[in-house]
Write a protein that holds these residues in place. Structure first.
Motif, PDB file in Angstrom:
ATOM      1  N   PRO A   1      -0.827 -30.805   1.721  1.00  0.00           N
ATOM      2  CA  PRO A   1      -1.745 -30.044   0.854  1.00  0.00           C
ATOM      3  C   PRO A   1      -1.294 -30.165  -0.599  1.00  0.00           C
ATOM      4  O   PRO A   1      -0.093 -30.197  -0.882  1.00  0.00           O
ATOM      5  N   LYS A   2      -2.265 -30.219  -1.487  1.00  0.00           N
ATOM      6  CA  LYS A   2      -1.981 -30.483  -2.901  1.00  0.00           C
ATOM      7  C   LYS A   2      -2.727 -29.472  -3.769  1.00  0.00           C
ATOM      8  O   LYS A   2      -3.839 -29.074  -3.435  1.00  0.00           O
ATOM      9  N   ASP A   3      -2.104 -29.065  -4.849  1.00  0.00           N
ATOM     10  CA  ASP A   3      -2.786 -28.137  -5.768  1.00  0.00           C
ATOM     11  C   ASP A   3      -2.297 -28.425  -7.185  1.00  0.00           C
ATOM     12  O   ASP A   3      -1.444 -29.296  -7.381  1.00  0.00           O
ATOM     13  N   ASN A   4      -2.801 -27.674  -8.142  1.00  0.00           N
ATOM     14  CA  ASN A   4      -2.424 -27.928  -9.537  1.00  0.00           C
ATOM     15  C   ASN A   4      -0.964 -27.586  -9.792  1.00  0.00           C
ATOM     16  O   ASN A   4      -0.452 -26.582  -9.293  1.00  0.00           O
ATOM     17  N   GLY A   5      -0.314 -28.432 -10.627  1.00  0.00           N
ATOM     18  CA  GLY A   5       1.078 -28.200 -10.969  1.00  0.00           C
ATOM     19  C   GLY A   5       1.219 -27.449 -12.279  1.00  0.00           C
ATOM     20  O   GLY A   5       0.251 -27.270 -13.024  1.00  0.00           O
ATOM     21  N   TRP A   6       2.429 -27.007 -12.569  1.00  0.00           N
ATOM     22  CA  TRP A   6       2.717 -26.272 -13.798  1.00  0.00           C
ATOM     23  C   TRP A   6       3.295 -27.203 -14.869  1.00  0.00           C
ATOM     24  O   TRP A   6       3.092 -26.997 -16.055  1.00  0.00           O
ATOM     25  N   ILE A   7       4.089 -28.194 -14.420  1.00  0.00           N
ATOM     26  CA  ILE A   7       4.727 -29.114 -15.362  1.00  0.00           C
ATOM     27  C   ILE A   7       4.151 -30.513 -15.181  1.00  0.00           C
ATOM     28  O   ILE A   7       3.764 -31.170 -16.131  1.00  0.00           O
ATOM     29  N   LEU A   8       4.074 -30.927 -13.941  1.00  0.00           N
ATOM     30  CA  LEU A   8       3.442 -32.202 -13.589  1.00  0.00           C
ATOM     31  C   LEU A   8       2.037 -31.895 -13.061  1.00  0.00           C
ATOM     32  O   LEU A   8       1.732 -30.733 -12.761  1.00  0.00           O
ATOM     33  N   PRO A   9       1.187 -32.918 -12.918  1.00  0.00           N
ATOM     34  CA  PRO A   9      -0.206 -32.619 -12.547  1.00  0.00           C
ATOM     35  C   PRO A   9      -0.362 -31.863 -11.222  1.00  0.00           C
ATOM     36  O   PRO A   9      -1.246 -31.026 -11.095  1.00  0.00           O
ATOM     37  N   HIS A  10       0.511 -32.162 -10.242  1.00  0.00           N
ATOM     38  CA  HIS A  10       0.291 -31.551  -8.931  1.00  0.00           C
ATOM     39  C   HIS A  10       1.553 -31.013  -8.286  1.00  0.00           C
ATOM     40  O   HIS A  10       2.660 -31.465  -8.580  1.00  0.00           O
ATOM     41  N   LEU A  11       1.326 -30.067  -7.398  1.00  0.00           N
ATOM     42  CA  LEU A  11       2.385 -29.579  -6.503  1.00  0.00           C
ATOM     43  C   LEU A  11       1.936 -29.899  -5.089  1.00  0.00           C
ATOM     44  O   LEU A  11       0.730 -29.980  -4.809  1.00  0.00           O
TER      45      LEU A  11
ATOM     46  N   TRP B   1       6.109 -19.060 -16.794  1.00  0.00           N
ATOM     47  CA  TRP B   1       4.979 -19.548 -17.596  1.00  0.00           C
ATOM     48  C   TRP B   1       5.467 -20.112 -18.938  1.00  0.00           C
ATOM     49  O   TRP B   1       5.089 -21.208 -19.341  1.00  0.00           O
ATOM     50  N   HIS B   2       6.354 -19.367 -19.599  1.00  0.00           N
ATOM     51  CA  HIS B   2       6.916 -19.861 -20.867  1.00  0.00           C
ATOM     52  C   HIS B   2       7.682 -21.161 -20.648  1.00  0.00           C
ATOM     53  O   HIS B   2       7.525 -22.127 -21.397  1.00  0.00           O
ATOM     54  N   PHE B   3       8.521 -21.155 -19.648  1.00  0.00           N
ATOM     55  CA  PHE B   3       9.399 -22.307 -19.392  1.00  0.00           C
ATOM     56  C   PHE B   3       8.574 -23.559 -19.092  1.00  0.00           C
ATOM     57  O   PHE B   3       8.819 -24.633 -19.640  1.00  0.00           O
ATOM     58  N   CYS B   4       7.594 -23.408 -18.219  1.00  0.00           N
ATOM     59  CA  CYS B   4       6.804 -24.580 -17.809  1.00  0.00           C
ATOM     60  C   CYS B   4       5.988 -25.125 -18.973  1.00  0.00           C
ATOM     61  O   CYS B   4       5.830 -26.335 -19.101  1.00  0.00           O
ATOM     62  N   ASN B   5       5.501 -24.244 -19.833  1.00  0.00           N
ATOM     63  CA  ASN B   5       4.750 -24.749 -20.978  1.00  0.00           C
ATOM     64  C   ASN B   5       5.645 -25.554 -21.920  1.00  0.00           C
ATOM     65  O   ASN B   5       5.176 -26.474 -22.588  1.00  0.00           O
ATOM     66  N   LYS B   6       6.957 -25.216 -21.948  1.00  0.00           N
ATOM     67  CA  LYS B   6       7.875 -26.008 -22.780  1.00  0.00           C
ATOM     68  C   LYS B   6       8.068 -27.408 -22.204  1.00  0.00           C
ATOM     69  O   LYS B   6       8.239 -28.368 -22.928  1.00  0.00           O
ATOM     70  N   LEU B   7       8.071 -27.502 -20.878  1.00  0.00           N
ATOM     71  CA  LEU B   7       8.357 -28.787 -20.236  1.00  0.00           C
ATOM     72  C   LEU B   7       7.104 -29.535 -19.797  1.00  0.00           C
ATOM     73  O   LEU B   7       7.184 -30.639 -19.292  1.00  0.00           O
ATOM     74  N   ARG B   8       5.980 -28.903 -19.975  1.00  0.00           N
ATOM     75  CA  ARG B   8       4.744 -29.439 -19.393  1.00  0.00           C
ATOM     76  C   ARG B   8       4.371 -30.800 -19.976  1.00  0.00           C
ATOM     77  O   ARG B   8       4.475 -31.022 -21.194  1.00  0.00           O
ATOM     78  N   ASN B   9       3.937 -31.633 -19.054  1.00  0.00           N
ATOM     79  CA  ASN B   9       3.435 -32.953 -19.397  1.00  0.00           C
ATOM     80  C   ASN B   9       2.375 -32.824 -20.500  1.00  0.00           C
ATOM     81  O   ASN B   9       1.397 -32.098 -20.334  1.00  0.00           O
ATOM     82  N   GLU B  10       2.617 -33.516 -21.613  1.00  0.00           N
ATOM     83  CA  GLU B  10       1.733 -33.388 -22.790  1.00  0.00           C
ATOM     84  C   GLU B  10       0.251 -33.586 -22.466  1.00  0.00           C
ATOM     85  O   GLU B  10      -0.610 -32.883 -22.971  1.00  0.00           O
ATOM     86  N   ASN B  11      -0.013 -34.561 -21.598  1.00  0.00           N
ATOM     87  CA  ASN B  11      -1.417 -34.886 -21.297  1.00  0.00           C
ATOM     88  C   ASN B  11      -2.159 -33.732 -20.628  1.00  0.00           C
ATOM     89  O   ASN B  11      -3.383 -33.722 -20.565  1.00  0.00           O
TER      90      ASN B  11
END
Ligand code: A3P
Length: 339
Positions: free
Chosen positions: A36-46, A181-191
């Motif tokens: 099963p796949k869903d939206n990721g916080w840092i990369l596109p998917h989890l 939420w703060h942490f992941c936005n710092k590391l989140r894939n720019e795209n």
């Protein structure tokens, strides 16, 4: 039995997979596509595996760790949900178990020049996550201290069967969520653009976050601590903040590193607390400007934001807070676990 269905590709066949899924090596790509796949916080998917969600780059470490990690009875394993205070716990435990070699007030204490994550590595994220390479842990001095975010169900059987000590640190879900939420936005894939708070909230409530569902992670270790109190020590971030002296002493007792009366008299516990407190660690040069040595993309300062209990009130609406309370009540009902 770990890794019953579906089975993972072998660690050596998993290549660098930080790219989008369509660039993944075939066997890992196939394995992931069965989950099963869903939206990721840092990369596109989890991806959901054994009931918990992980980023694609987590699976090599998870698998290699399950297959190869052999704990010693003297090992200490620190387990947390991401953003529950792992960095603080690492600093405290490192300072406690190494206090003879490195008195906490010494000018050359390793915590003054290394981020706690470089002193106590993550098993699945760092040690077992190297391409085509398994770590040689045999030369590490005792007690070896490791950390992990692995959910209990995915913990290697070797750990469950050993006598090593496990410390589980949990933090209330609201502060954990805001911190994540703060942490992941710092590391989140720019795209991917910014992850909106509302979007993150929906994912978190559905359990879709790294090592989530948060509640299931916490609950399984809470239960383990009730079943095996001499092996699993359950600590709350909020209690540690409220009475650090008491809880660090308790932790040291649990780990077999009790403070002597003489040590208490010369204020060794207080020195450890001072060394490891948020303000002190955050202001050190290494933690303001350095990067993790094994996961170079991550700046050390990302691990030191506010260090407070209750910061969530600045971010969550009353409705969001109620929703968290409802889920927590429903998930923890009858477990004896409260925040
Ligand atoms: P906030 O984002 O709420 O400030 P982890 O170490 O598991 O990644 O968790 C990070 C959280 O722990 C962050 O929370 C961070 O500020 C806080 N933290 C880091 N070092 C700390 C310390 N020495 N004492 C208390 N909290 C600390």
């Amino acid at each position: 039995m770990p890794f019953a269905q579906p089975s993972l590709p072998s660690p050596s066949s998993i290549q660098e997979e930080k790219e989008p899924e369509n660039e993944l090596p075939q066997d890992l790509g196939e394995f992931l596509s069965s989950l099963p796949k869903d939206n990721g916080w840092i990369l596109p998917h989890l991806y959901q595996y054994q009931g918990f969600w992980h980023s694609p780059n987590y699976f090599r470490g998870l698998h290699a760790c399950q297959q190869h990690f052999q704990p010693l009875d003297t090992d200490i394993i620190l387990i947390t949900n991401p953003k529950s205070g792992t960095t603080w716990l690492k600093a405290l435990v490192y300072a406690c178990v190494n206090r003879v070699k490195y008195p906490p007030n010494s000018q050359n204490h390793p915590l003054l020049t290394s981020v706690p994550h470089d002193l106590i590595p993550f098993l699945e994220l760092e040690l077992y996550n190297e391409l085509n390479h398994l770590p040689d842990l045999s030369s590490i001095a005792s007690p070896r201290v490791f950390s992990t975010h692995l959910p209990y169900v995915s913990l290697p059987n070797s750990v469950k069967d050993s006598q090593c000590k496990v410390v589980y640190l949990c933090r209330n879900p609201k502060d954990t969520f805001v911190s994540l939420w703060h942490f992941c936005n710092k590391l989140r894939n720019e795209n991917l653009g910014t992850l909106l708070l509302e979007e993150a909230f929906d994912l978190f409530c559905r359990g879709v976050c790294d090592s989530g569902p948060y509640w299931d992670h916490v609950l399984s270790y809470w239960q383990a601590s009730l079943e095996m109190p001499s092996r699993v020590c359950f600590v709350k971030y909020e209690e540690l903040q409220e009475n650090p002296f008491f809880h660090v002493k308790k932790l040291a007792d649990f780990l077999g590193y009790s403070f002597s009366l003489e040590e208490e008299k010369i204020k060794v516990v207080d020195e450890i607390l001072k060394l490891c407190c948020f303000e002190n660690l955050r202001n050190l040069e290494v933690n303001r400007t350095g990067r993790l040595s094994r996961i170079g993309v991550c700046e050390n300062r990302a691990f030191f934001r506010q260090g407070k209990v209750g910061d969530w009130v600045k971010y969550l609406t009353p409705e969001m807070s109620d929703r968290f309370d409802q889920i927590t009540k429903q998930k923890f009902e009858g477990s004896g676990l409260h925040f």
